[in-house]
Design a protein around this motif. Sequence first.
Motif, PDB file in Angstrom:
ATOM      1  N   ASP A 132       0.815  -1.218   0.000  1.00  0.00           N
ATOM      2  CA  ASP A 132       0.000   0.000   0.000  1.00  0.00           C
ATOM      3  C   ASP A 132       0.848   1.268   0.000  1.00  0.00           C
ATOM      4  OD1 ASP A 132       0.897  -0.301   2.606  1.00  0.00           O
ATOM      5  OD2 ASP A 132      -1.060   0.003   3.546  1.00  0.00           O
ATOM      6  N   CYS A 133       2.159   1.104  -0.165  1.00  0.00           N
ATOM      7  CA  CYS A 133       3.050   2.240  -0.386  1.00  0.00           C
ATOM      8  C   CYS A 133       3.656   2.179  -1.785  1.00  0.00           C
ATOM      9  CB  CYS A 133       4.147   2.293   0.668  1.00  0.00           C
ATOM     10  SG  CYS A 133       3.541   2.709   2.319  1.00  0.00           S
ATOM     11  N   CYS A 134       2.957   1.471  -2.682  1.00  0.00           N
ATOM     12  CA  CYS A 134       3.295   1.450  -4.104  1.00  0.00           C
ATOM     13  C   CYS A 134       2.070   1.931  -4.873  1.00  0.00           C
ATOM     14  CB  CYS A 134       3.650   0.035  -4.562  1.00  0.00           C
ATOM     15  SG  CYS A 134       5.113  -0.676  -3.767  1.00  0.00           S
ATOM     16  N   ALA A 135       2.299   2.446  -6.071  1.00  0.00           N
ATOM     17  CA  ALA A 135       1.188   2.927  -6.888  1.00  0.00           C
ATOM     18  C   ALA A 135       1.540   2.773  -8.355  1.00  0.00           C
ATOM     19  CB  ALA A 135       0.878   4.396  -6.570  1.00  0.00           C
ATOM     20  N   ASP A 136       0.492   2.625  -9.169  1.00  0.00           N
ATOM     21  CA  ASP A 136       0.684   2.472 -10.605  1.00  0.00           C
ATOM     22  C   ASP A 136      -0.574   2.986 -11.314  1.00  0.00           C
ATOM     23  OD1 ASP A 136       2.820   0.470 -12.267  1.00  0.00           O
ATOM     24  OD2 ASP A 136       1.001   1.067 -13.320  1.00  0.00           O
ATOM     25  N   LEU A 137      -0.404   3.535 -12.502  1.00  0.00           N
ATOM     26  CA  LEU A 137      -1.556   4.006 -13.266  1.00  0.00           C
ATOM     27  C   LEU A 137      -2.383   2.839 -13.806  1.00  0.00           C
ATOM     28  CD1 LEU A 137       0.001   6.984 -15.252  1.00  0.00           C
ATOM     29  CD2 LEU A 137      -1.387   7.063 -13.170  1.00  0.00           C
TER      30      LEU A 137
END
Length: 203
Positions: free
Chosen positions: A162-167
């Motif tokens: 939950d400390c990663c993100a992606d489009l």
Amino acid sequence: MADTFTLDPAHTAVLSMDCQAGIVSIYTREGKDAFLARAASVLNHARAAGMTIIHIQVGFRSGLPEVSSRNALFNAIKSSEQHQKLFLEPHGTIPDVIAPQDDDIVITKHRISAFAGTDLAMILRANDIDTLVLLGIATSGVVLSTLIEASDADYRLAVIGDCCADLDSALHDCLLQRFFPARGSVLSSEGFIAASLKTDKQS
């Protein structure tokens, strides 16, 4: 693997990767504040437990001499002044809430992986690090590339999901649920904090 993941702070580094203001805003959108709060909590607990904190950021010299015309992704940045602004102040700075502190290490990279063309491997060897905890943007970019290289170098690995993100939300979920668990542990920020607090009690 999350339930059995243990930490030895003296041999663990937390890598906060590409969490620069412009990138965070683009990839997290309305969830920016919550994302930064989770990342800050992870970094603060890691510091308190005595882990090494390493910030990886993207940056280039004037004129981007580091970028080859054969590199399709980065050449697109080199050919666009608008894209280059993403890596200049204020967009290229790390937000205050997760900004490097006195003992943190900052590494500037010019490719996707945190290892490519940097002194990260040397710093990890010099500090006797055998375990890496990864967080950052994008899941399918720096997190994936760095994890693969670190896995091949035999590091113990954990990713703070939950400390990663992606489009691409489907790709993000696939990596966290199927690809990453075969190479390390996938933890929530709360799970990582619980593991670090458990370490404190045992030390």
